[in-house]
Design a protein around this motif. Sequence first.
Motif, short mmCIF file in Angstrom:
data_model
loop_
_atom_site.label_atom_id
_atom_site.label_comp_id
_atom_site.label_asym_id
_atom_site.label_seq_id
_atom_site.Cartn_x
_atom_site.Cartn_y
_atom_site.Cartn_z
N ILE B 67 0.81 -1.22 0.00
CA ILE B 67 0.00 0.00 0.00
C ILE B 67 0.85 1.28 0.00
CG2 ILE B 67 -1.92 1.18 1.16
CD1 ILE B 67 -2.64 -1.67 0.51
N LEU B 68 1.88 1.31 0.85
CA LEU B 68 2.59 2.58 1.02
C LEU B 68 3.59 2.85 -0.10
CD1 LEU B 68 3.28 2.56 4.87
CD2 LEU B 68 1.34 3.54 3.64
N SER B 69 4.14 1.79 -0.68
CA SER B 69 5.18 2.00 -1.69
C SER B 69 4.77 1.43 -3.04
CB SER B 69 6.48 1.34 -1.25
OG SER B 69 6.38 -0.07 -1.36
N ASN B 70 5.47 1.88 -4.05
CA ASN B 70 5.38 1.27 -5.37
C ASN B 70 6.67 0.47 -5.54
OD1 ASN B 70 5.66 0.65 -8.03
ND2 ASN B 70 4.96 2.63 -8.80
N PRO B 71 6.61 -0.86 -5.42
CA PRO B 71 7.84 -1.66 -5.38
C PRO B 71 8.67 -1.60 -6.66
CG PRO B 71 5.92 -2.95 -4.69
CD PRO B 71 5.40 -1.67 -5.27
N ILE B 72 8.08 -1.11 -7.75
CA ILE B 72 8.84 -0.98 -9.00
C ILE B 72 9.90 0.12 -8.86
CG2 ILE B 72 8.67 -0.53 -11.50
CD1 ILE B 72 7.07 -2.94 -10.73
N ILE B 73 9.55 1.20 -8.20
CA ILE B 73 10.47 2.35 -8.15
C ILE B 73 10.87 2.75 -6.73
CG2 ILE B 73 9.69 3.37 -10.34
CD1 ILE B 73 7.95 5.31 -8.67
N GLU B 74 10.28 2.11 -5.73
CA GLU B 74 10.53 2.56 -4.35
C GLU B 74 10.91 1.40 -3.43
OE1 GLU B 74 7.43 6.35 -4.08
OE2 GLU B 74 6.68 4.32 -3.78
N ASN B 75 11.74 1.72 -2.45
CA ASN B 75 12.03 0.81 -1.34
C ASN B 75 11.38 1.35 -0.09
OD1 ASN B 75 13.84 -1.02 -2.59
ND2 ASN B 75 15.44 0.55 -2.51
N PHE B 76 11.03 0.45 0.84
CA PHE B 76 10.57 0.94 2.13
C PHE B 76 11.58 0.57 3.21
CE2 PHE B 76 8.91 -3.36 2.07
CZ PHE B 76 9.12 -3.80 3.36
N GLU B 77 11.56 1.35 4.26
CA GLU B 77 12.46 1.10 5.40
C GLU B 77 11.68 1.40 6.68
OE1 GLU B 77 16.49 3.13 7.33
OE2 GLU B 77 15.67 3.88 5.43
N ILE B 78 11.51 0.40 7.53
CA ILE B 78 10.84 0.62 8.82
C ILE B 78 11.88 1.20 9.76
CG2 ILE B 78 9.60 -0.44 10.74
CD1 ILE B 78 8.50 -2.48 8.74
N ILE B 79 11.80 2.50 10.00
CA ILE B 79 12.84 3.19 10.77
C ILE B 79 12.72 2.86 12.25
CG2 ILE B 79 13.66 5.47 11.50
CD1 ILE B 79 12.87 6.54 8.78
N SER B 80 11.51 2.85 12.78
CA SER B 80 11.35 2.54 14.20
C SER B 80 9.95 2.04 14.48
CB SER B 80 11.64 3.78 15.06
OG SER B 80 10.65 4.76 14.83
N ILE B 81 9.83 1.23 15.53
CA ILE B 81 8.52 0.81 16.05
C ILE B 81 8.59 1.04 17.56
CG2 ILE B 81 6.88 -1.09 16.34
CD1 ILE B 81 8.09 -2.45 13.93
N VAL B 82 7.75 1.94 18.07
CA VAL B 82 7.78 2.20 19.51
C VAL B 82 6.43 1.84 20.12
CG1 VAL B 82 9.53 4.00 19.36
CG2 VAL B 82 7.13 4.62 19.24
N THR B 83 6.48 1.41 21.37
CA THR B 83 5.27 1.05 22.11
C THR B 83 4.70 2.29 22.77
OG1 THR B 83 6.51 -0.91 22.70
CG2 THR B 83 4.35 -0.65 23.73
N ILE B 84 3.39 2.40 22.73
CA ILE B 84 2.72 3.52 23.39
C ILE B 84 1.95 2.99 24.58
CG2 ILE B 84 1.01 5.36 23.08
CD1 ILE B 84 3.57 5.67 21.45
N GLN B 85 2.21 3.57 25.73
CA GLN B 85 1.42 3.23 26.92
C GLN B 85 0.04 3.84 26.77
OE1 GLN B 85 3.51 0.94 27.95
NE2 GLN B 85 3.22 1.43 30.08
N SER B 86 -1.01 3.02 26.86
CA SER B 86 -2.33 3.63 26.82
C SER B 86 -3.07 3.31 28.12
CB SER B 86 -3.11 3.13 25.60
OG SER B 86 -3.36 1.76 25.70
N ALA B 87 -3.53 4.35 28.77
CA ALA B 87 -4.18 4.22 30.07
C ALA B 87 -5.42 3.33 29.93
CB ALA B 87 -4.58 5.59 30.58
N GLY B 88 -5.64 2.46 30.91
CA GLY B 88 -6.85 1.67 30.93
C GLY B 88 -6.80 0.44 30.06
N LYS B 89 -5.67 0.19 29.40
CA LYS B 89 -5.55 -1.05 28.62
C LYS B 89 -4.38 -1.84 29.19
CE LYS B 89 -6.88 -1.26 24.45
NZ LYS B 89 -6.96 -1.28 22.98
N LYS B 90 -4.49 -3.15 29.15
CA LYS B 90 -3.38 -3.95 29.65
C LYS B 90 -2.31 -4.06 28.57
CE LYS B 90 -5.45 -8.26 28.21
NZ LYS B 90 -5.58 -9.65 28.33
#
Lengths: 90, 90
Positions: B67-90
Amino acid sequence: MNFIATIAINRKNGVADPEGNTILEALKRLSYSNVKFVKAAKLFKVGIEGDEENSVRKTLEEISQRILSNPIIENFEIISIVTIQSAGKK
Amino acid sequence: MNFIATIAINRKNGVADPEGNTILEALKRLSYSNVKFVKAAKLFKVGIEGDEENSVRKTLEEISQRILSNPIIENFEIISIVTIQSAGKK
């Protein structure tokens, strides 16, 4: 010295993001229901020469403000500035 | 758990970059002669729910490719994945 800077241009809070919203809707249709939001932004890699990082950073801030972003609706963020070793140069 | 991922979509080597080149020319005209190149890319921030980072990363790779890239002309790179604390959820 040669530097490569990575600069992100993000929409300010409250500014409409049609690209991000369209992608989010497409993901929902494709059953990626665990995706909660998508925000689209721009990324620039800038190769720049300079004597030291502080002056290079100042130039990059000026360029980001004047040329790369629209300060009315966008913020810039200099993510990183790395030095590149170039053979034959001191 | 809630995660926020930052994903860069870069042009593959050799793919024309009119936006980057136009900005570089503008910078030259404005006497930023120490700027050597400008490469334009896209950046996405994706909010996503999941049990653990590995499965989330797999989903993000799929989304980036489909969805995010066009693999013919683009590469993707997952730069970071961070966890978000959300109140009221385990």
